[in-house]
Design a protein around this motif. Structure first.
Motif, PDB file in Angstrom:
ATOM      1  N   GLY A 105       8.681   0.785  -4.144  1.00 43.02           N
ATOM      2  CA  GLY A 105       8.505   1.748  -3.064  1.00 43.02           C
ATOM      3  C   GLY A 105       7.263   1.469  -2.236  1.00 43.02           C
ATOM      4  N   GLY A 106       6.793   2.496  -1.548  1.00 41.91           N
ATOM      5  CA  GLY A 106       5.600   2.350  -0.731  1.00 41.91           C
ATOM      6  C   GLY A 106       5.829   1.522   0.516  1.00 41.91           C
ATOM      7  N   CYS A 107       4.776   0.842   0.953  1.00 41.10           N
ATOM      8  CA  CYS A 107       4.798   0.071   2.193  1.00 41.10           C
ATOM      9  C   CYS A 107       4.350  -1.360   1.904  1.00 41.10           C
ATOM     10  CB  CYS A 107       3.859   0.690   3.228  1.00 41.10           C
ATOM     11  SG  CYS A 107       4.110   2.463   3.499  1.00 41.10           S
ATOM     12  N   ARG A 108       4.839  -2.268   2.733  1.00 42.42           N
ATOM     13  CA  ARG A 108       4.463  -3.670   2.585  1.00 42.42           C
ATOM     14  C   ARG A 108       4.473  -4.337   3.947  1.00 42.42           C
ATOM     15  NH1 ARG A 108       8.283  -7.529  -0.968  1.00 42.42           N
ATOM     16  NH2 ARG A 108       9.817  -6.518   0.387  1.00 42.42           N
ATOM     17  N   ALA A 109       3.371  -4.980   4.280  1.00 42.10           N
ATOM     18  CA  ALA A 109       3.270  -5.765   5.509  1.00 42.10           C
ATOM     19  C   ALA A 109       3.169  -7.230   5.120  1.00 42.10           C
ATOM     20  CB  ALA A 109       2.057  -5.346   6.325  1.00 42.10           C
ATOM     21  N   SER A 110       4.187  -7.998   5.451  1.00 41.61           N
ATOM     22  CA  SER A 110       4.191  -9.421   5.120  1.00 41.61           C
ATOM     23  C   SER A 110       3.672 -10.203   6.317  1.00 41.61           C
ATOM     24  CB  SER A 110       5.600  -9.871   4.740  1.00 41.61           C
ATOM     25  OG  SER A 110       6.022  -9.211   3.560  1.00 41.61           O
ATOM     26  N   ALA A 111       2.476 -10.775   6.141  1.00 44.87           N
ATOM     27  CA  ALA A 111       1.778 -11.427   7.252  1.00 44.87           C
ATOM     28  C   ALA A 111       1.774 -12.939   7.065  1.00 44.87           C
ATOM     29  CB  ALA A 111       0.350 -10.887   7.364  1.00 44.87           C
ATOM     30  N   TYR A 112       2.966 -13.519   7.028  1.00 44.26           N
ATOM     31  CA  TYR A 112       3.095 -14.960   6.824  1.00 44.26           C
ATOM     32  C   TYR A 112       2.516 -15.744   8.004  1.00 44.26           C
ATOM     33  CZ  TYR A 112       6.398 -13.432   3.203  1.00 44.26           C
ATOM     34  OH  TYR A 112       6.984 -12.829   2.121  1.00 44.26           O
ATOM     35  N   ASN A 113       2.483 -17.058   7.845  1.00 38.81           N
ATOM     36  CA  ASN A 113       1.868 -17.928   8.857  1.00 38.81           C
ATOM     37  C   ASN A 113       2.282 -17.585  10.282  1.00 38.81           C
ATOM     38  OD1 ASN A 113       0.723 -19.355   6.760  1.00 38.81           O
ATOM     39  ND2 ASN A 113       1.884 -21.224   7.080  1.00 38.81           N
ATOM     40  N   SER A 114       3.574 -17.322  10.474  1.00 39.42           N
ATOM     41  CA  SER A 114       4.109 -17.181  11.830  1.00 39.42           C
ATOM     42  C   SER A 114       3.902 -15.794  12.425  1.00 39.42           C
ATOM     43  CB  SER A 114       5.600 -17.528  11.846  1.00 39.42           C
ATOM     44  OG  SER A 114       5.803 -18.854  11.399  1.00 39.42           O
ATOM     45  N   VAL A 115       3.392 -14.849  11.635  1.00 40.58           N
ATOM     46  CA  VAL A 115       3.110 -13.512  12.168  1.00 40.58           C
ATOM     47  C   VAL A 115       1.820 -13.599  12.977  1.00 40.58           C
ATOM     48  CG1 VAL A 115       2.534 -11.127  11.574  1.00 40.58           C
ATOM     49  CG2 VAL A 115       4.258 -12.368  10.236  1.00 40.58           C
ATOM     50  N   PRO A 116       1.871 -13.290  14.268  1.00 42.89           N
ATOM     51  CA  PRO A 116       0.678 -13.451  15.112  1.00 42.89           C
ATOM     52  C   PRO A 116      -0.451 -12.488  14.737  1.00 42.89           C
ATOM     53  CG  PRO A 116       2.687 -13.246  16.447  1.00 42.89           C
ATOM     54  CD  PRO A 116       3.043 -12.860  15.049  1.00 42.89           C
ATOM     55  N   LEU A 117      -1.672 -12.890  15.019  1.00 43.83           N
ATOM     56  CA  LEU A 117      -2.834 -12.034  14.817  1.00 43.83           C
ATOM     57  C   LEU A 117      -2.661 -10.715  15.561  1.00 43.83           C
ATOM     58  CD1 LEU A 117      -5.785 -11.885  13.656  1.00 43.83           C
ATOM     59  CD2 LEU A 117      -6.538 -12.737  15.890  1.00 43.83           C
ATOM     60  N   GLU A 118      -2.089 -10.796  16.772  1.00 45.74           N
ATOM     61  CA  GLU A 118      -1.907  -9.596  17.591  1.00 45.74           C
ATOM     62  C   GLU A 118      -0.982  -8.584  16.911  1.00 45.74           C
ATOM     63  OE1 GLU A 118      -1.407 -12.734  18.616  1.00 45.74           O
ATOM     64  OE2 GLU A 118      -3.286 -12.981  19.729  1.00 45.74           O
TER      65      GLU A 118
ATOM     66  N   PHE B  32       0.831  -1.206   0.000  1.00 44.33           N
ATOM     67  CA  PHE B  32       0.000   0.000   0.000  1.00 44.33           C
ATOM     68  C   PHE B  32       0.861   1.250   0.000  1.00 44.33           C
ATOM     69  CE2 PHE B  32       0.756  -1.224   4.388  1.00 44.33           C
ATOM     70  CZ  PHE B  32       0.959  -0.048   5.084  1.00 44.33           C
ATOM     71  N   ARG B  33       0.229   2.361  -0.321  1.00 45.73           N
ATOM     72  CA  ARG B  33       0.870   3.683  -0.281  1.00 45.73           C
ATOM     73  C   ARG B  33       0.125   4.564   0.714  1.00 45.73           C
ATOM     74  NH1 ARG B  33       4.828   4.231  -4.446  1.00 45.73           N
ATOM     75  NH2 ARG B  33       5.484   5.859  -2.995  1.00 45.73           N
ATOM     76  N   VAL B  34       0.839   5.554   1.226  1.00 49.77           N
ATOM     77  CA  VAL B  34       0.242   6.576   2.099  1.00 49.77           C
ATOM     78  C   VAL B  34      -0.006   7.816   1.238  1.00 49.77           C
ATOM     79  CG1 VAL B  34       0.509   7.871   4.265  1.00 49.77           C
ATOM     80  CG2 VAL B  34       1.488   5.585   4.033  1.00 49.77           C
ATOM     81  N   ALA B  35      -0.907   8.668   1.665  1.00 47.38           N
ATOM     82  CA  ALA B  35      -1.453   9.778   0.878  1.00 47.38           C
ATOM     83  C   ALA B  35      -0.429  10.538   0.030  1.00 47.38           C
ATOM     84  CB  ALA B  35      -2.194  10.740   1.807  1.00 47.38           C
ATOM     85  N   ASP B  36       0.696  10.921   0.608  1.00 47.62           N
ATOM     86  CA  ASP B  36       1.738  11.575  -0.187  1.00 47.62           C
ATOM     87  C   ASP B  36       3.098  11.103   0.305  1.00 47.62           C
ATOM     88  OD1 ASP B  36       2.908  13.497   1.854  1.00 47.62           O
ATOM     89  OD2 ASP B  36       0.864  14.279   1.789  1.00 47.62           O
ATOM     90  N   GLU B  37       4.121  11.377  -0.490  1.00 47.83           N
ATOM     91  CA  GLU B  37       5.445  10.795  -0.229  1.00 47.83           C
ATOM     92  C   GLU B  37       6.023  11.248   1.111  1.00 47.83           C
ATOM     93  OE1 GLU B  37       9.743  10.294  -2.488  1.00 47.83           O
ATOM     94  OE2 GLU B  37       7.964  10.906  -3.630  1.00 47.83           O
ATOM     95  N   GLU B  38       5.818  12.503   1.454  1.00 52.29           N
ATOM     96  CA  GLU B  38       6.349  13.005   2.726  1.00 52.29           C
ATOM     97  C   GLU B  38       5.689  12.314   3.909  1.00 52.29           C
ATOM     98  OE1 GLU B  38       6.699  17.234   5.184  1.00 52.29           O
ATOM     99  OE2 GLU B  38       6.482  17.270   3.001  1.00 52.29           O
TER     100      GLU B  38
END
Length: 365
Positions: free
Chosen positions: A335-348, A305-311
């Motif tokens: 660029g931008g953002c990435r959250a990798s939520a693989y099996n071992s990443v907890p729900l919390e 995902f991306r946030v509203a503007d680069e700054e």
């Protein structure tokens, strides 16, 4: 930072998060494995102790992933990148073509290697759309004389994922599942080969899992170097040369953890819940956050995902890092953002990111 155990909120794309329970068990067994007086890293790969670890990992993988008995399970080295070379070297014979479906950088790399051994063709590609989506089935035209069709099941950089796979008929289907293997149940019988680097869902880096139909392996070229023949490894139970023993041990422990969590159906349900927490924030942000991938092609493993503007985006990443979130920078190529939520990443951990994203939007909108 998760204060309950002082662990980072780890969203690294790979090597990625491992189950805390597995890490703690490995820590306990590291110096003296099963009263042997040695670490698993110190003992012979020909020993009865390691052979049991090795074979149990194969058994658990076959059981959990419902792998039929007419498939070989191999533990290799060199990562998925070596498979980009081994596959055409073994199966792209003179006079044959191989079809590649292009959905991102890793498809491109696999295709590039195949060109060294024959005449691969790109039968579908979403590159013109910045790899925002997976091709539809009506875009895919398979030549019945192809040596194989190659797909990448999940695209870490762009955040797209196949939900269903094309029916290639009599043409062998090969899938690079490095970043979503065992994140959900899969009908193995649809594939002639599946391969995956372990470092996202199966364990630490260093082990590559190959699952291949035995009669497909029997069709491989024979005039290639011994170490690069699949048959070499199949005939020796992946012990032709010294395997990554610690990685195989850790893979086996991760498979035990998946069993304890209820198997792949339970893992898949939690993966859907984790991804939904973050996608819901993106979708309900009125454009403050925008996803890279088309909704119908979104990955449950890599949320881009991306946030509203680069700054603001740089401020978001900086504040997130200060708050204990690791690995949220998008791949350098997009660029931008990435959250990798693989099996071992907890729900919390995903809930914490969801809350942080909502708070950041409230503060800056």
């Amino acid at each position: 930072m998760n204060q309950s155990n002082k662990r980072a909120y780890n969203f690294n794309a790979g090597p990625s998060a491992l189950p805390l329970e597995v890490l703690e068990k490995a820590q306990q067994e590291l110096v003296n494995f099963q009263e042997s007086g040695m670490s698993i890293m110190e003992m012979s790969h020909r020993s009865a102790t390691f052979e049991k670890v090795h074979n149990e990992a194969i058994f658990r993988l076959r059981k959990l992933f419902a792998i039929p008995n007419d498939y070989e399970i191999l533990f290799l080295q060199g990562g998925a990148s070596l498979q980009f070379t081994m596959i055409p070297m073994n199966f792209l014979k003179n006079g044959k073509t191989a079809s590649y479906i292009m959905t991102g950088v890793w498809s491109e790399k696999a295709y590039k290697e195949a060109k060294l051994f024959g005449e691969p063709v790109q039968i579908a590609s979403t590159k013109e759309n910045q790899y925002r989506n997976i091709p539809t089935f009506d875009e895919i035209d398979v030549d019945t004389d192809d040596a194989y069709v190659h797909v990448t099941s999940n695209n870490t950089i762009y955040g797209t994922q196949w939900t269903e796979f094309p029916n290639t008929g009599e043409v062998p289907l090969i899938a690079d599942m490095s970043s979503d293997i065992m994140s959900k149940p899969v009908d193995i019988s649809k594939f002639d080969m599946i391969y995956a680097g372990a470092q996202k869902n199966l364990g630490p880096s260093g082990v590559t899992v190959v699952i291949a139909r035995k009669d497909f392996l029997a069709k491989a070229n024979s005039e290639i170097p011994t170490i690069l023949k699949y048959s070499t490894h199949a005939e020796s139970n992946s012990l032709y040369n010294t395997p990554p023993t610690f990685g195989i041990y850790m893979l086996g422990e991760v498979l035990k953890w998946i069993e304890e969590k209820g198997g792949l159906t339970a893992i898949a349900q939690q993966n859907e819940e984790k991804a939904k927490l973050i996608y819901d924030v993106i979708d309900n942000s009125n454009g403050f956050y925008t996803g890279h991938a088309s909704k119908e092609s979104r990955s449950l493993m890599n949320i881009t995902f991306r946030v509203a503007d680069e700054e603001l985006e740089q401020q978001f990443l900086s504040e997130a890092k200060e708050a204990g979130f690791i690995g949220l920078n998008g791949h350098r190529s997009v660029g931008g953002c990435r959250a990798s939520a693989y099996n071992s990443v907890p729900l919390e951990t995903c809930k914490a990111l969801s809350d942080f994203m909502i708070a950041f939007k409230t503060k800056h909108q």
